[in-house]
Design a protein around this motif. Structure first.
Motif, PDB file in Angstrom:
ATOM      1  N   TYR A 118      30.492 -20.692 -32.584  1.00 28.01           N
ATOM      2  CA  TYR A 118      31.299 -20.620 -33.806  1.00 28.01           C
ATOM      3  C   TYR A 118      32.626 -19.921 -33.529  1.00 28.01           C
ATOM      4  O   TYR A 118      33.691 -20.349 -33.989  1.00 28.01           O
ATOM      5  CB  TYR A 118      30.506 -19.881 -34.888  1.00 28.01           C
ATOM      6  CG  TYR A 118      31.243 -19.688 -36.190  1.00 28.01           C
ATOM      7  CD1 TYR A 118      31.484 -20.762 -37.049  1.00 28.01           C
ATOM      8  CD2 TYR A 118      31.687 -18.422 -36.580  1.00 28.01           C
ATOM      9  CE1 TYR A 118      32.151 -20.589 -38.255  1.00 28.01           C
ATOM     10  CE2 TYR A 118      32.355 -18.237 -37.787  1.00 28.01           C
ATOM     11  CZ  TYR A 118      32.582 -19.321 -38.622  1.00 28.01           C
ATOM     12  OH  TYR A 118      33.250 -19.144 -39.807  1.00 28.01           O
ATOM     13  N   THR A 168      23.498 -26.250 -37.965  1.00 23.65           N
ATOM     14  CA  THR A 168      23.936 -24.919 -38.411  1.00 23.65           C
ATOM     15  C   THR A 168      25.457 -24.782 -38.374  1.00 23.65           C
ATOM     16  O   THR A 168      26.069 -24.278 -39.320  1.00 23.65           O
ATOM     17  CB  THR A 168      23.307 -23.825 -37.528  1.00 23.65           C
ATOM     18  OG1 THR A 168      21.889 -23.949 -37.567  1.00 23.65           O
ATOM     19  CG2 THR A 168      23.707 -22.440 -38.021  1.00 23.65           C
ATOM     20  N   ASN A 184      27.788 -27.138 -38.466  1.00 22.56           N
ATOM     21  CA  ASN A 184      28.453 -27.974 -39.465  1.00 22.56           C
ATOM     22  C   ASN A 184      28.229 -27.454 -40.881  1.00 22.56           C
ATOM     23  O   ASN A 184      29.102 -27.585 -41.745  1.00 22.56           O
ATOM     24  CB  ASN A 184      27.992 -29.424 -39.326  1.00 22.56           C
ATOM     25  CG  ASN A 184      28.625 -30.112 -38.133  1.00 22.56           C
ATOM     26  OD1 ASN A 184      29.698 -29.730 -37.685  1.00 22.56           O
ATOM     27  ND2 ASN A 184      27.959 -31.119 -37.594  1.00 22.56           N
ATOM     28  N   SER A 185      27.087 -26.824 -41.110  1.00 22.59           N
ATOM     29  CA  SER A 185      26.861 -26.183 -42.409  1.00 22.59           C
ATOM     30  C   SER A 185      27.851 -25.048 -42.622  1.00 22.59           C
ATOM     31  O   SER A 185      28.401 -24.884 -43.717  1.00 22.59           O
ATOM     32  CB  SER A 185      25.424 -25.647 -42.500  1.00 22.59           C
ATOM     33  OG  SER A 185      24.493 -26.697 -42.510  1.00 22.59           O
ATOM     34  N   HIS A 186      28.089 -24.265 -41.569  1.00 21.39           N
ATOM     35  CA  HIS A 186      29.083 -23.185 -41.647  1.00 21.39           C
ATOM     36  C   HIS A 186      30.466 -23.747 -41.947  1.00 21.39           C
ATOM     37  O   HIS A 186      31.213 -23.194 -42.762  1.00 21.39           O
ATOM     38  CB  HIS A 186      29.138 -22.407 -40.332  1.00 21.39           C
ATOM     39  CG  HIS A 186      28.075 -21.375 -40.182  1.00 21.39           C
ATOM     40  ND1 HIS A 186      27.813 -20.422 -41.140  1.00 21.39           N
ATOM     41  CD2 HIS A 186      27.185 -21.132 -39.187  1.00 21.39           C
ATOM     42  CE1 HIS A 186      26.822 -19.643 -40.747  1.00 21.39           C
ATOM     43  NE2 HIS A 186      26.429 -20.056 -39.557  1.00 21.39           N
ATOM     44  N   SER A 187      30.810 -24.828 -41.270  1.00 23.91           N
ATOM     45  CA  SER A 187      32.133 -25.420 -41.451  1.00 23.91           C
ATOM     46  C   SER A 187      32.348 -25.874 -42.888  1.00 23.91           C
ATOM     47  O   SER A 187      33.398 -25.617 -43.489  1.00 23.91           O
ATOM     48  CB  SER A 187      32.313 -26.603 -40.493  1.00 23.91           C
ATOM     49  OG  SER A 187      33.626 -27.105 -40.577  1.00 23.91           O
ATOM     50  N   LEU A 188      31.355 -26.523 -43.453  1.00 23.89           N
ATOM     51  CA  LEU A 188      31.461 -27.007 -44.832  1.00 23.89           C
ATOM     52  C   LEU A 188      31.477 -25.853 -45.827  1.00 23.89           C
ATOM     53  O   LEU A 188      32.308 -25.796 -46.734  1.00 23.89           O
ATOM     54  CB  LEU A 188      30.292 -27.948 -45.133  1.00 23.89           C
ATOM     55  CG  LEU A 188      30.380 -29.341 -44.509  1.00 23.89           C
ATOM     56  CD1 LEU A 188      29.038 -30.056 -44.629  1.00 23.89           C
ATOM     57  CD2 LEU A 188      31.477 -30.161 -45.181  1.00 23.89           C
ATOM     58  N   TYR A 189      30.570 -24.896 -45.644  1.00 24.22           N
ATOM     59  CA  TYR A 189      30.428 -23.796 -46.596  1.00 24.22           C
ATOM     60  C   TYR A 189      31.647 -22.879 -46.602  1.00 24.22           C
ATOM     61  O   TYR A 189      32.085 -22.407 -47.652  1.00 24.22           O
ATOM     62  CB  TYR A 189      29.163 -22.996 -46.252  1.00 24.22           C
ATOM     63  CG  TYR A 189      28.927 -21.807 -47.156  1.00 24.22           C
ATOM     64  CD1 TYR A 189      28.507 -21.973 -48.472  1.00 24.22           C
ATOM     65  CD2 TYR A 189      29.128 -20.517 -46.683  1.00 24.22           C
ATOM     66  CE1 TYR A 189      28.281 -20.883 -49.305  1.00 24.22           C
ATOM     67  CE2 TYR A 189      28.914 -19.416 -47.506  1.00 24.22           C
ATOM     68  CZ  TYR A 189      28.490 -19.612 -48.811  1.00 24.22           C
ATOM     69  OH  TYR A 189      28.279 -18.527 -49.635  1.00 24.22           O
ATOM     70  N   ARG A 190      32.222 -22.651 -45.410  1.00 16.43           N
ATOM     71  CA  ARG A 190      33.331 -21.707 -45.289  1.00 16.43           C
ATOM     72  C   ARG A 190      34.702 -22.388 -45.303  1.00 16.43           C
ATOM     73  O   ARG A 190      35.722 -21.721 -45.127  1.00 16.43           O
ATOM     74  CB  ARG A 190      33.168 -20.889 -44.005  1.00 16.43           C
ATOM     75  CG  ARG A 190      31.882 -20.073 -43.995  1.00 16.43           C
ATOM     76  CD  ARG A 190      31.717 -19.294 -42.711  1.00 16.43           C
ATOM     77  NE  ARG A 190      30.463 -18.554 -42.693  1.00 16.43           N
ATOM     78  CZ  ARG A 190      30.047 -17.777 -41.700  1.00 16.43           C
ATOM     79  NH1 ARG A 190      30.807 -17.650 -40.618  1.00 16.43           N
ATOM     80  NH2 ARG A 190      28.894 -17.140 -41.756  1.00 16.43           N
ATOM     81  N   GLY A 191      34.714 -23.694 -45.491  1.00 16.15           N
ATOM     82  CA  GLY A 191      35.985 -24.400 -45.537  1.00 16.15           C
ATOM     83  C   GLY A 191      36.720 -24.393 -44.220  1.00 16.15           C
ATOM     84  O   GLY A 191      37.959 -24.371 -44.182  1.00 16.15           O
ATOM     85  N   GLU A 192      35.958 -24.414 -43.100  1.00 18.47           N
ATOM     86  CA  GLU A 192      36.571 -24.423 -41.781  1.00 18.47           C
ATOM     87  C   GLU A 192      37.047 -25.836 -41.436  1.00 18.47           C
ATOM     88  O   GLU A 192      36.783 -26.793 -42.171  1.00 18.47           O
ATOM     89  CB  GLU A 192      35.566 -23.933 -40.732  1.00 18.47           C
ATOM     90  CG  GLU A 192      35.129 -22.488 -40.917  1.00 18.47           C
ATOM     91  CD  GLU A 192      36.177 -21.488 -40.484  1.00 18.47           C
ATOM     92  OE1 GLU A 192      37.244 -21.917 -39.977  1.00 18.47           O
ATOM     93  OE2 GLU A 192      35.937 -20.276 -40.635  1.00 18.47           O
TER      94      GLU A 192
END
Length: 268
Positions: A125, A161, A163-171
């Motif tokens: 990440y 995991t 890609n979930s971070h990317s979507l949730y955090r607007g990355e």
């Protein structure tokens, strides 16, 4: 998400993950190295990759014993690393397995799930996030094929995991694929292995005498030789190196302090 990537400049990155030192064999290191796909496809890197895949030579720090052919391969690999230093990033976590082992309510499966899911995700990440607002990152991830990774289906969980971070955090990154390769079949993994091995030797900083194994002596000698190169020493001094001792957050440590302690002991 693919239609969003078409609207921006997309940077394709290869990310390599490996480890050095398991269980009670401290220090326990996990490392992740990123190389832009365009750089990784350069002829000099793929030249080494070709001969590695053809089994003409092997590169593995654990088994290095001073053999001249093995030494030449490692030196050539490090030279390539130095040549492309401005494009390559390395993140390392030194975690304390003893703390995890001391948590008696948790099984070995629970400990493995922590080591091989949470830490790799944090490492990777950190390499594929935080680029400019008009840039997107597409990452392919490469990991060693091992029983632990296959049991945990690490190749699948990492992608999900991240890609979930990317979507949730607007990355602005997208983890595309994760591949498992056996030892000595992908040069990026072997570079990661060698760098972690060097870092581990520096941290361990062993006492070298007549009772020290020939393998240990050879590793120390090669580490000293590589650190005489000011470019390599500077690169290693500035890696993103973290330690975990059961705290909520990772502790950032200046790795230059470890290098200094190693050189004082081994060369003075």
């Amino acid at each position: 998400m693919s239609h969003l990537f078409n609207a921006f400049h997309t940077r394709e990155i290869n990310v390599f993950f490996d480890e050095s030192g398991k269980g009670d064999d401290r220090p326990n290191l996990l490392g992740s190295l990123s190389i832009p796909k365009k750089i990784y496809e350069q002829d000099d890197i793929q030249y080494m990759n070709y001969f590695l895949k053809k089994k003409i030579f092997k590169i593995h720090w654990k088994n290095y014993n001073g053999n001249e052919f093995a030494k030449e391969n490692i030196l050539n690999l490090i030279d390539i690393f130095i040549m492309y230093k401005e494009f390559i990033k390395l993140n390392v976590i030194n975690y304390h397995y003893g703390f995890l082992k001391g948590q008696e309510l948790f099984s070995k499966k629970d400990r493995d799930a922590t080591i091989y899911s949470k830490f790799p995700e944090r490492l990777i990440y950190g390499l594929i996030r935080g680029y400019g607002g008009d840039m997107r990152v597409s990452a392919n991830i490469y990991i060693d094929k091992s029983t632990e990774y296959e049991t945990l289906e690490l190749d699948k969980t990492l992608i999900s995991t991240l890609n979930s971070h990317s979507l949730y955090r607007g990355e602005k990154f997208y983890a595309k694929e994760c591949y498992m390769f056996p030892k000595n079949s992908e040069i990026g993994l072997e570079l990661t292995d060698v760098l972690l091995g060097l870092i581990r030797t520096i941290i361990r900083n062993p006492t070298v005498n007549d009772k020290t194994s020939k393998i240990e002596q050879a590793k120390v000698r090669l580490t000293i030789e590589l650190l005489k190169n000011p470019e390599f020493k500077e690169i290693l001094s500035n890696i993103k190196y973290y330690e975990w001792r059961g705290n909520k957050e990772l502790s950032f440590i200046h790795f230059s302090d470890y290098i200094s302690a190693f050189l004082v002991k081994q060369t003075w």
